[in-house]
Design an enzyme around this catalytic site. Structure first.
Site, mmCIF file in Angstrom:
data_model
loop_
_atom_site.group_PDB
_atom_site.id
_atom_site.type_symbol
_atom_site.label_atom_id
_atom_site.label_comp_id
_atom_site.label_asym_id
_atom_site.label_seq_id
_atom_site.Cartn_x
_atom_site.Cartn_y
_atom_site.Cartn_z
ATOM 1 N N GLU A 270 10.671 -8.994 1.235
ATOM 2 C CA GLU A 270 9.590 -8.614 2.144
ATOM 3 C C GLU A 270 8.325 -9.365 1.770
ATOM 4 O O GLU A 270 8.004 -9.507 0.587
ATOM 5 C CB GLU A 270 9.256 -7.112 2.071
ATOM 6 C CG GLU A 270 10.305 -6.156 2.558
ATOM 7 C CD GLU A 270 9.846 -4.697 2.432
ATOM 8 O OE1 GLU A 270 8.609 -4.451 2.458
ATOM 9 O OE2 GLU A 270 10.714 -3.825 2.310
ATOM 10 N N GLU A 322 6.136 -0.143 14.206
ATOM 11 C CA GLU A 322 6.951 1.083 14.229
ATOM 12 C C GLU A 322 6.050 2.307 14.159
ATOM 13 O O GLU A 322 5.351 2.534 13.170
ATOM 14 C CB GLU A 322 7.938 1.078 13.058
ATOM 15 C CG GLU A 322 8.902 -0.090 13.107
ATOM 16 C CD GLU A 322 9.754 -0.195 11.858
ATOM 17 O OE1 GLU A 322 10.282 0.826 11.392
ATOM 18 O OE2 GLU A 322 9.851 -1.317 11.323
ATOM 19 N N LYS A 325 6.124 5.150 11.215
ATOM 20 C CA LYS A 325 5.687 4.875 9.856
ATOM 21 C C LYS A 325 4.327 5.520 9.634
ATOM 22 O O LYS A 325 3.689 6.009 10.565
ATOM 23 C CB LYS A 325 5.623 3.365 9.605
ATOM 24 C CG LYS A 325 6.974 2.669 9.741
ATOM 25 C CD LYS A 325 6.863 1.193 9.450
ATOM 26 C CE LYS A 325 6.719 0.953 7.964
ATOM 27 N NZ LYS A 325 8.003 0.940 7.273
ATOM 28 N N GLU A 330 0.697 0.281 7.767
ATOM 29 C CA GLU A 330 2.165 0.353 7.790
ATOM 30 C C GLU A 330 2.731 0.208 9.201
ATOM 31 O O GLU A 330 3.859 -0.235 9.378
ATOM 32 C CB GLU A 330 2.627 1.671 7.181
ATOM 33 C CG GLU A 330 2.390 1.809 5.701
ATOM 34 C CD GLU A 330 3.349 0.976 4.888
ATOM 35 O OE1 GLU A 330 4.520 0.888 5.279
ATOM 36 O OE2 GLU A 330 2.927 0.404 3.878
#
Length: 349
Positions: A270, A322, A325, A330
């Site tokens: 990541e 998203e 999250k 985030e």
């Protein structure tokens, strides 16, 4: 990615995969290939088949999923050019480590039905359980048992088994040559490194210059974090560092050397930069600059000052914004909105 990816800074320490062959057409590792993480923490995300088609249109060659989702795995069947890094849930690690039957069952359920038709490069046993998660002491044996489960299932392929570690496993990271694991992580990492050293798998590391920079902008320049510095910012002996990412990776290599594991390679599971989140230094411009320069850096094969001319594979975070999250940054690492429109122009699709 967890919120605790923020890198602990101390003083000036600002850093921190045998007979049946699968259908792979792409190199499995160490090729300088860049992919994108595919998270599912959203209640409005497109169906997996549409997502996999999007990966193909964009020419993205590696996909990482954090746990086995059979909808995603089914959509990946026949996608020879898309390499998969397949994760296990953290809560399953202790079971894998203590019970070979549990490891066998996981492989039989999530790999056996797919490996001939899905290009699985890595099985990643957990995400960021090292250093502090209760499952950390079980990771090395869990990797061993998943490897054995592949053998037990008769899967004679080049699937590698490894784990994903956060930079918070380091106690010291500046200068890079001083990199060292925390007392909690050192023993666990030595056990993991022993397993990986025998199998040839790299350790996967989540590396986020954004969090390091955002934690200490007074001592870390934005140019250093974004790969835009034209002169070395850190000089560590004979090694000159023009960007924070290289310094962070080399501090991890140094920590591996200190536990006699310098032969274990690193791949990047990541990295990325958020576009928003009501936090300092989040912007489309910074995300575009970081990710563009990161891809150029990885695909060039220049390596790092400590490991020059070494290709490694890397995965950017992440495919979508998203909404399930944690609020803030985030939710804002995605290249695409859930409707598959780009957050900013990056991929040629």
């Amino acid at each position: 990615m967890a919120l605790n990816l923020s890198i602990v800074l101390s003083g000036l320490s600002f850093f921190l995969r045998i007979h049946l062959q699968p259908i792979a057409l792409q190199p499995r590792g160490g090729s300088g290939t860049v992919g994108v993480n595919y998270g599912l923490n959203g209640d409005n995300l497109p169906i997996p088949s549409d997502v996999i088609n999007l990966y193909g249109r964009c020419g993205i060659n590696i996909i990482r999923i954090f746990e086995p989702n059979h909808g995603v795995l089914d959509a990946l069947k026949g996608q020879a050019n898309l390499v998969l890094w397949l994760g296990t849930r953290n809560e399953d690690i202790e079971g894998f480590a203590t019970d070979q039957v549990a490891a066998n069952a996981w492989v039989n359920a999530n790999v056996v039905p797919y490996y001939k038709d899905v290009n699985i490069a890595y099985i990643t046993v957990g995400n960021e359980v090292v250093p502090a998660d209760a499952a950390a002491p079980f990771v090395a044996n869990a990797i061993t048992n998943i490897m054995q489960a592949l053998v037990n299932a008769g899967i004679q392929s080049d699937i590698k088994v490894t784990t994903v570690v956060a930079m918070t496993a380091l106690e010291v990271s500046y200068p890079p040559s001083a990199g060292a694991f925390t007392a909690t992580a050192a023993g666990v990492m030595k056990d993991i490194a022993n397993v990986l050293g025998s199998s040839g798998a790299p350790i996967l590391v989540n590396v986020y210059p954004y969090f390091a920079y955002a934690s200490n902008p007074e001592q870390i320049s934005l140019n250093y974090a974004l790969f835009t510095s034209s002169t070395p910012v850190v000089v560590d002996g004979d090694l000159h560092y023009f960007n924070l990412f290289d310094a962070m990776v080399d501090s991890f290599y140094a920590a591996l050397e200190k536990i006699d594991a310098g032969g274990v390679g690193i791949a990047i599971s990541e990295t990325g930069w958020p576009t928003d989140g009501n936090e300092p230094f989040t912007s489309v411009d910074n995300a575009l600059t970081y990710n563009k320069n990161f891809v150029k850096h990885v695909t060039s094969g220049v390596g790092t000052p400590k490991r020059p001319n070494v290709f490694y594979d890397a995965i950017l975070f992440e495919m979508f914004n998203e909404d399930l999250k944690a609020p803030g940054v985030e939710q804002n690492f995605g290249f695409f909105y859930p409707n598959m429109n780009p957050v900013y122009p990056f991929w040629n699709c």
